[in-house]
Design a protein around this motif. Structure first.
Motif, PDB file in Angstrom:
ATOM      1  N   TRP A 165      -6.868  -7.323   7.424  1.00 49.82           N
ATOM      2  CA  TRP A 165      -7.541  -6.493   6.429  1.00 49.82           C
ATOM      3  C   TRP A 165      -9.045  -6.663   6.527  1.00 49.82           C
ATOM      4  O   TRP A 165      -9.547  -7.773   6.344  1.00 49.82           O
ATOM      5  N   HIS A 183      -5.525  -4.154  -0.478  1.00 44.30           N
ATOM      6  CA  HIS A 183      -4.188  -3.560  -0.607  1.00 44.30           C
ATOM      7  C   HIS A 183      -3.743  -3.710  -2.059  1.00 44.30           C
ATOM      8  O   HIS A 183      -4.424  -4.395  -2.844  1.00 44.30           O
ATOM      9  N   SER A 185      -0.992  -5.165  -2.903  1.00 46.15           N
ATOM     10  CA  SER A 185      -0.100  -6.330  -3.014  1.00 46.15           C
ATOM     11  C   SER A 185      -0.522  -7.360  -4.072  1.00 46.15           C
ATOM     12  O   SER A 185       0.356  -7.983  -4.677  1.00 46.15           O
ATOM     13  N   GLN A 188       1.396  -7.469  -7.251  1.00 49.65           N
ATOM     14  CA  GLN A 188       2.682  -8.199  -7.286  1.00 49.65           C
ATOM     15  C   GLN A 188       2.487  -9.552  -7.946  1.00 49.65           C
ATOM     16  O   GLN A 188       3.300  -9.990  -8.760  1.00 49.65           O
ATOM     17  N   ARG A 213     -11.189  -0.859   2.463  1.00 48.03           N
ATOM     18  CA  ARG A 213     -11.296  -1.651   3.693  1.00 48.03           C
ATOM     19  C   ARG A 213     -12.542  -1.259   4.457  1.00 48.03           C
ATOM     20  O   ARG A 213     -12.928  -0.085   4.451  1.00 48.03           O
ATOM     21  N   GLN A 227      -2.863   3.176  -2.362  1.00 50.91           N
ATOM     22  CA  GLN A 227      -1.528   2.695  -1.988  1.00 50.91           C
ATOM     23  C   GLN A 227      -0.645   2.711  -3.214  1.00 50.91           C
ATOM     24  O   GLN A 227      -1.130   2.762  -4.351  1.00 50.91           O
ATOM     25  N   GLU A 229       2.420   0.169  -4.478  1.00 49.50           N
ATOM     26  CA  GLU A 229       3.141  -1.060  -4.196  1.00 49.50           C
ATOM     27  C   GLU A 229       4.443  -1.023  -4.978  1.00 49.50           C
ATOM     28  O   GLU A 229       4.492  -0.459  -6.069  1.00 49.50           O
ATOM     29  N   PHE A 267       4.234  -9.498   7.973  1.00 52.02           N
ATOM     30  CA  PHE A 267       3.315  -9.645   6.842  1.00 52.02           C
ATOM     31  C   PHE A 267       3.505 -11.062   6.311  1.00 52.02           C
ATOM     32  O   PHE A 267       4.646 -11.531   6.220  1.00 52.02           O
ATOM     33  N   PHE A 269       3.403 -12.253   3.463  1.00 49.28           N
ATOM     34  CA  PHE A 269       4.025 -12.399   2.137  1.00 49.28           C
ATOM     35  C   PHE A 269       5.484 -11.975   2.104  1.00 49.28           C
ATOM     36  O   PHE A 269       6.112 -12.005   1.051  1.00 49.28           O
ATOM     37  N   THR A 270       6.014 -11.518   3.257  1.00 42.64           N
ATOM     38  CA  THR A 270       7.436 -11.162   3.299  1.00 42.64           C
ATOM     39  C   THR A 270       8.099 -11.792   4.519  1.00 42.64           C
ATOM     40  O   THR A 270       7.470 -11.974   5.564  1.00 42.64           O
ATOM     41  N   CYS A 302       6.949  -3.509   4.371  1.00 43.78           N
ATOM     42  CA  CYS A 302       7.896  -3.967   3.361  1.00 43.78           C
ATOM     43  C   CYS A 302       8.575  -5.239   3.855  1.00 43.78           C
ATOM     44  O   CYS A 302       8.380  -5.661   5.000  1.00 43.78           O
ATOM     45  N   GLY A 303       9.363  -5.826   2.997  1.00 47.52           N
ATOM     46  CA  GLY A 303      10.093  -7.016   3.417  1.00 47.52           C
ATOM     47  C   GLY A 303      10.655  -7.756   2.222  1.00 47.52           C
ATOM     48  O   GLY A 303      10.486  -7.333   1.069  1.00 47.52           O
ATOM     49  N   ALA A 324       9.618  -6.279  -1.498  1.00 48.04           N
ATOM     50  CA  ALA A 324       8.379  -5.600  -1.864  1.00 48.04           C
ATOM     51  C   ALA A 324       8.064  -4.587  -0.785  1.00 48.04           C
ATOM     52  O   ALA A 324       8.541  -4.701   0.346  1.00 48.04           O
ATOM     53  N   PHE A 325       7.308  -3.592  -1.170  1.00 49.51           N
ATOM     54  CA  PHE A 325       6.835  -2.622  -0.176  1.00 49.51           C
ATOM     55  C   PHE A 325       5.486  -2.085  -0.631  1.00 49.51           C
ATOM     56  O   PHE A 325       5.127  -2.192  -1.818  1.00 49.51           O
ATOM     57  N   GLY A 326       4.744  -1.565   0.312  1.00 53.38           N
ATOM     58  CA  GLY A 326       3.463  -0.960  -0.037  1.00 53.38           C
ATOM     59  C   GLY A 326       3.148   0.110   0.987  1.00 53.38           C
ATOM     60  O   GLY A 326       3.343  -0.105   2.182  1.00 53.38           O
TER      61      GLY A 326
HETATM   62  N1  DAH Z   1      -0.035  -4.813   1.758  1.00 58.67           N
HETATM   63  C1  DAH Z   1       0.392  -4.331   3.054  1.00 58.67           C
HETATM   64  C2  DAH Z   1      -0.739  -3.552   3.671  1.00 58.67           C
HETATM   65  O1  DAH Z   1      -1.570  -3.055   2.982  1.00 58.67           O
HETATM   66  C3  DAH Z   1       1.603  -3.457   2.942  1.00 58.67           C
HETATM   67  C4  DAH Z   1       2.797  -4.242   2.518  1.00 58.67           C
HETATM   68  C5  DAH Z   1       3.583  -4.865   3.457  1.00 58.67           C
HETATM   69  C6  DAH Z   1       3.100  -4.376   1.194  1.00 58.67           C
HETATM   70  C7  DAH Z   1       4.684  -5.575   3.088  1.00 58.67           C
HETATM   71  C8  DAH Z   1       4.205  -5.103   0.801  1.00 58.67           C
HETATM   72  C9  DAH Z   1       4.987  -5.701   1.784  1.00 58.67           C
HETATM   73  O2  DAH Z   1       4.548  -5.268  -0.460  1.00 58.67           O
HETATM   74  O3  DAH Z   1       6.085  -6.398   1.372  1.00 58.67           O
HETATM   75  O4  DAH Z   1      -0.806  -3.447   4.855  1.00 58.67           O
END
Ligand code: DAH
Length: 357
Positions: A165, A183, A185, A188, A213, A227, A229, A267, A269-270, A302-303, A324-326
């Motif tokens: 990032w 992001h 995230s 979360q 960014r 985004q 999330e 990622f 965090f996942t 995501c993950g 989670a996903f974003g």
């Molecule tokens: N925050 C990540 C990004 O901006 C996207 C992302 C990936 C969000 C995995 C999530 C996750 O919650 O589980 O590239």
């Protein structure tokens, strides 16, 4: 007017008062002022005639004359005040802008009513899809501490993944401690911390918002973008729940002829992590400039929530699990409306803007 004589003073006075009342403009008042009460007036001629009277007569007539002059002068001043007010009101009336005419429906106007922009419309549509799937909509700050944007997301200082990032740092506090979130995230972390504090698990929520960014804008990227999330923390959540959610969302939002796929990704965090992609709507999968000839567009990541993240917020990962996903709201707008170059979203070209009213 009656003969100029002190015997007719009452009549003269009445005539003068009538003449004052009949004055119809300030201009007329000024022109006639001296003939009504000034040197050229009847009252002044009568004043001169006092000389021919006996002292007693002169005193008596002088007093009557003075009284007449007082009444006429007072009437004239009152008339002046009235006329001034009247003329001021007339000027104001003439200068008043009738806004009803400017924006009214009967007159063509250079001002168009505005309408929500394409990003806002897309965000609402996405929220609607997720609310329909049982998610709450939550919010989070755009300025974050290093803890929320990186550290609690399992990126300790100097972790190489921070390089994913390109961050804008704010000149606040110690260097590189306050950032424009890169992001969504970090929301979360806020949500999970709050849920722990309020004893309010499970969580099913989506969090839309602006991110930043240090990126050079191109056909697929903007430096300030949006985004959404998503996070689910519950019991017995598996990767199948995540994949099913992504699939249901893609079909609900893009329609049945757009495919989605998950690819292994990374990622911090996942674990495991995936990237999710959809068929490029610009070329329908054939390959074009927008999708770099791949036929697929990456929407987001995501993950399964990493145990290290649960530990950072104090959630027991033996009881709770989650995913989670974003992904990019602007990217969704781009794909749904087949916008070849994302920079059109910020160009403010009315020919573009008007297509989404
Ligand atoms: N925050 C990540 C990004 O901006 C996207 C992302 C990936 C969000 C995995 C999530 C996750 O919650 O589980 O590239």
């Amino acid at each position: 007017m009656s003969d100029v004589s002190l015997d007719n003073l009452d009549q003269h006075t009445a005539d003068l008062l009538n003449a004052v009342a009949a004055l119809s403009s300030l201009e007329e008042l000024v022109t006639r002022e001296s003939s009504l009460v000034g040197k050229r007036s009847v009252l002044s001629s009568l004043q001169k005639s006092l000389g021919g009277l006996t002292p007693d007569e002169r005193r008596d007539a002088g007093a009557r004359l003075q009284e007449s002059r007082r009444r006429v002068t007072e009437a004239l001043e009152a008339r002046r005040v009235d006329l001034e007010a009247q003329e001021r009101r007339a000027t104001l009336d003439a200068d008043r802008l009738d806004l009803g005419d400017v924006v009214g429906p009967t007159v063509s106007s250079p001002l168009e009513p505005g309408h929500p922009g394409i990003i806002a419309v897309t965000q609402l549509a996405l929220e609607e899809v997720f609310v329909g799937m049982g998610f709450r909509v939550e919010d989070g700050p755009e300025v974050e501490s290093d803890w929320y944007n990186f550290e609690a997301l399992n990126m300790p200082p100097a972790h190489p993944a921070r390089g994913m990032w390109d961050t804008f740092y704010l000149e606040m506090g110690e260097p590189e401690t306050v950032v424009l979130r890169t992001h969504t995230s970090p929301t979360q972390i806020h949500l999970m911390e709050r849920a722990v504090r309020d004893d309010a698990l499970p969580i099913h929520a989506v969090m839309p918002g602006r991110c930043f960014r240090r990126d050079t804008p191109d056909a697929r990227h903007l430096a300030a973008f949006h985004q959404i999330e998503g996070i689910v923390v519950d019991r017995d959540i598996t990767f199948a729940d995540l994949a099913g959610t992504i699939d249901a969302f893609t079909r609900a939002y893009f329609g049945p002829d757009i495919d989605s796929r998950l690819r292994p990704g990374y990622f911090p965090f996942t674990e495991p992590s995936a990237e999710f992609e959809i068929t490029c709507t610009i070329c329908r999968g054939e390959g074009c400039r927008t999708c770099s000839q791949t036929g697929w567009i990456e929407l987001g990541g995501c993950g399964m929530i990493d145990p290290a993240v649960f530990a950072a917020v104090g959630i027991d990962s033996t009881t709770w699990s989650g995913f989670a996903f974003g992904f990019g709201i602007d990217r969704c707008a781009q794909m749904r409306h087949e916008i070849a170059d994302m920079r059109a979203l910020i160009d403010n070209d009315l020919r573009f803007v008007r297509q989404f009213s």
